[in-house]
Structures are given as structure tokens and as C-alpha cells.
Write a protein that holds these residues in place. Structure first.
Motif, PDB file in Angstrom:
ATOM      1  N   UNK A  46       0.824  -1.207   0.000  1.00 24.54           N
ATOM      2  CA  UNK A  46       0.000   0.000   0.000  1.00 24.54           C
ATOM      3  C   UNK A  46       0.860   1.259   0.000  1.00 24.54           C
ATOM      4  N   UNK A  47       1.918   1.264   0.805  1.00 26.67           N
ATOM      5  CA  UNK A  47       2.793   2.429   0.843  1.00 26.67           C
ATOM      6  C   UNK A  47       3.552   2.578  -0.473  1.00 26.67           C
ATOM      7  N   UNK A  48       3.978   1.468  -1.057  1.00 25.16           N
ATOM      8  CA  UNK A  48       4.657   1.541  -2.355  1.00 25.16           C
ATOM      9  C   UNK A  48       3.736   2.177  -3.393  1.00 25.16           C
ATOM     10  N   UNK A  53       1.872   6.652  -6.868  1.00 26.19           N
ATOM     11  CA  UNK A  53       0.824   7.624  -7.205  1.00 26.19           C
ATOM     12  C   UNK A  53       1.301   9.058  -7.027  1.00 26.19           C
ATOM     13  N   UNK A  54       2.253   9.268  -6.113  1.00 25.88           N
ATOM     14  CA  UNK A  54       2.784  10.605  -5.860  1.00 25.88           C
ATOM     15  C   UNK A  54       3.893  10.973  -6.849  1.00 25.88           C
ATOM     16  N   UNK A  55       4.234  10.062  -7.757  1.00 23.24           N
ATOM     17  CA  UNK A  55       5.195  10.383  -8.797  1.00 23.24           C
ATOM     18  C   UNK A  55       6.590   9.841  -8.593  1.00 23.24           C
ATOM     19  N   UNK A  56       6.830   9.092  -7.535  1.00 19.01           N
ATOM     20  CA  UNK A  56       8.149   8.506  -7.321  1.00 19.01           C
ATOM     21  C   UNK A  56       8.348   7.330  -8.270  1.00 19.01           C
ATOM     22  N   UNK A  57       9.568   7.114  -8.674  1.00 20.33           N
ATOM     23  CA  UNK A  57       9.922   5.973  -9.494  1.00 20.33           C
ATOM     24  C   UNK A  57      10.578   4.940  -8.579  1.00 20.33           C
ATOM     25  N   UNK A  58      10.103   3.710  -8.633  1.00 13.79           N
ATOM     26  CA  UNK A  58      10.629   2.655  -7.768  1.00 13.79           C
ATOM     27  C   UNK A  58      11.449   1.688  -8.616  1.00 13.79           C
ATOM     28  N   UNK A  59      12.695   1.519  -8.231  1.00  8.30           N
ATOM     29  CA  UNK A  59      13.600   0.600  -8.907  1.00  8.30           C
ATOM     30  C   UNK A  59      14.510   0.003  -7.837  1.00  8.30           C
ATOM     31  N   UNK A 145      -1.208   8.804   7.161  1.00 12.13           N
ATOM     32  CA  UNK A 145       0.185   8.428   7.385  1.00 12.13           C
ATOM     33  C   UNK A 145       0.949   8.315   6.065  1.00 12.13           C
ATOM     34  N   UNK A 146       0.294   7.819   5.015  1.00 12.85           N
ATOM     35  CA  UNK A 146       0.924   7.766   3.698  1.00 12.85           C
ATOM     36  C   UNK A 146       1.303   9.165   3.230  1.00 12.85           C
TER      37      UNK A 146
END
Length: 157
Positions: A46-48, A53-59, A145-146
Motif C-alpha cells: 500500500x505504501x509503495x 501515485x505521488x510520482x516517485x519511481x521505484x527501482x 500516514x501515507x
């Protein structure tokens, strides 16, 4: 009749635009929406998703920062009791711990605590609705909290 449908759709679209309704995504979070980074997140799915959704790129292989989020953890305390000594109001508290480090392993912030408490009135006559209300409160706390975690990370990168 076709003009009526067209007019109705036009009014609906105008209403949605004028009231600020945003299709998809989260509401505006933080002051600088363009401030994103490639991150590795150690937390629940859920946090990921909130960070995506906030625009961060996860790698997980080529990242600039590592974000660790512990929680959310919930506690429930009795706030009040009835005259016959049954619990009827609780305070639900949700909390998370957020840590941030760079890709070299240098800790930038360790265990920043965010929490929120909300009251919940319990009704023994409608246990199902009370349980549903408690879950709704927990979801509201989790969303808060998110947003706090995202704003904190944005302010530190």
C-alpha cells in the motif's frame, strides 16, 4: 432526446471541472509536485503504491534513496465506559516509522515517527457496523500516514 443527453453530459463535465474533482490519483501532496527521485522502498505494498501515485519511481536495482517504512501499527485504548462498566468509546492510534538513507547506505533520517489518533464510538447493539466503522477509521489513519511519509521524504530529498 439526443440534445438532452449531450446537454446532460456537458453539464456533468462542467460540474466536475468546476468543483475541482480530479480523476484518478491522490490529492495534491506537498508543495513541489515535481520533486521526485528513483527510490527503493521497504514497506507494505500500500505504501509503495502511494509513492508511485505521488510520482516517485521505484527501482530496486538502480536507485538514489532507500526508504524504509515500519507499520502501520494500530493500538486501541478505552476512552470512556457506560454506567454499567461496558466500554463504549475507544481511541484508535495508528503510527509508522520512516527511515531514509542514500544509495551508499548513509542514514539521512532514522525512525521518524508519524501518528494519528481518532475516536471510535462502539455500539454493542450493532457490532457489524461498529467493526466496519473501526476499519474505516483505520483506513483514514493509513491514508493520512501515507501522505505524511510522502511529504517527509519530499522535504528531505
Amino acid at each position: 432526446m439526443n440534445n438532452f443527453k449531450t446537454f446532460s453530459l456537458y453539464i456533468l463535465a462542467l460540474f466536475l471541472v468546476s468543483c475541482g474533482y480530479k480523476l484518478g490519483g491522490l490529492e495534491t501532496i506537498g508543495e513541489n509536485q515535481g520533486k521526485v527521485a528513483v527510490v527503493k522502498i521497504s514497506s507494505s505494498q500500500n505504501f509503495k503504491q502511494a509513492f508511485i501515485n505521488a510520482g516517485f519511481k521505484i527501482d530496486n536495482n538502480d536507485f538514489t534513496y532507500i526508504i524504509s517504512i515500519e507499520g502501520p501499527n494500530y493500538s486501541k485504548e478505552t476512552t470512556s465506559v457506560t454506567s454499567n462498566a461496558t466500554e463504549n468509546e475507544f481511541t484508535i492510534t495508528g503510527s509508522i516509522l520512516v527511515s531514509l538513507e542514500n544509495k551508499d547506505g548513509k542514514i539521512l533520517h532514522k525512525n521518524k515517527n508519524f501518528s494519528l489518533s481518532k475516536d471510535h464510538k462502539f455500539s454493542s447493539s450493532s457490532i457489524n457496523s461498529s467493526e466496519s466503522e473501526e476499519n474505516t477509521i483505520k483506513n483514514d489513519i493509513k491514508k493520512y500516514l501515507e501522505i505524511q511519509a510522502i511529504n517527509f521524504i519530499r522535504s528531505k530529498i
